[in-house]
Motif scaffolding. Structure first.
Motif, PDB file in Angstrom:
ATOM      1  N   ALA A   3      48.628 -22.093 -21.884  1.00 26.75           N
ATOM      2  CA  ALA A   3      47.714 -20.970 -21.628  1.00 26.75           C
ATOM      3  C   ALA A   3      48.549 -19.709 -21.454  1.00 26.75           C
ATOM      4  O   ALA A   3      49.541 -19.709 -20.725  1.00 26.75           O
ATOM      5  N   ILE A   4      48.146 -18.652 -22.131  1.00 27.69           N
ATOM      6  CA  ILE A   4      48.848 -17.373 -22.046  1.00 27.69           C
ATOM      7  C   ILE A   4      47.851 -16.315 -21.615  1.00 27.69           C
ATOM      8  O   ILE A   4      46.783 -16.172 -22.208  1.00 27.69           O
ATOM      9  N   GLU A   5      48.210 -15.587 -20.593  1.00 27.87           N
ATOM     10  CA  GLU A   5      47.347 -14.515 -20.097  1.00 27.87           C
ATOM     11  C   GLU A   5      47.850 -13.188 -20.653  1.00 27.87           C
ATOM     12  O   GLU A   5      49.043 -12.898 -20.601  1.00 27.87           O
ATOM     13  N   THR A   6      46.935 -12.389 -21.210  1.00 33.22           N
ATOM     14  CA  THR A   6      47.293 -11.075 -21.728  1.00 33.22           C
ATOM     15  C   THR A   6      46.296 -10.040 -21.222  1.00 33.22           C
ATOM     16  O   THR A   6      45.147 -10.357 -20.920  1.00 33.22           O
ATOM     17  N   GLU A   7      46.749  -8.823 -21.145  1.00 27.32           N
ATOM     18  CA  GLU A   7      45.880  -7.734 -20.713  1.00 27.32           C
ATOM     19  C   GLU A   7      45.115  -7.198 -21.916  1.00 27.32           C
ATOM     20  O   GLU A   7      45.686  -6.998 -22.995  1.00 27.32           O
ATOM     21  N   ARG A  53      42.782  -6.062 -27.765  1.00 27.12           N
ATOM     22  CA  ARG A  53      44.154  -6.175 -27.295  1.00 27.12           C
ATOM     23  C   ARG A  53      44.988  -5.194 -28.104  1.00 27.12           C
ATOM     24  O   ARG A  53      45.318  -5.437 -29.262  1.00 27.12           O
TER      25      ARG A  53
END
Length: 67
Positions: A3-7, A53
């Motif tokens: 899992a990768i969290e991005t703004e 994004r």
């Protein structure tokens, strides 16, 4: 599972043709790329959501505040 969290930016806007094009044009002028975008809305709704994004979140936020 990875899992990768991005703004991302969430933009509430009127639901009409051309809104995403205006946002993309403004970001292109500022040399900010859109890495990906999602649109959410329902038929007949006055407002919709654009989740995108950008390559530079803070710069995109500053550029899009003027819209």
């Amino acid at each position: 599972m990875l899992a990768i969290e991005t703004e991302v930016l969430t933009i509430e806007t009127t639901s009409q043709p051309g809104v995403l094009a205006k946002i993309a044009e403004r970001l292109a002028e500022a040399e900010v790329n859109i890495e990906y975008a999602y649109l959410a809305g329902s038929r007949g709704a006055e407002k919709g959501l654009i989740i995108l994004r950008p390559s530079d979140v803070e710069k995109a936020r500053r550029v899009l505040q003027e819209l």
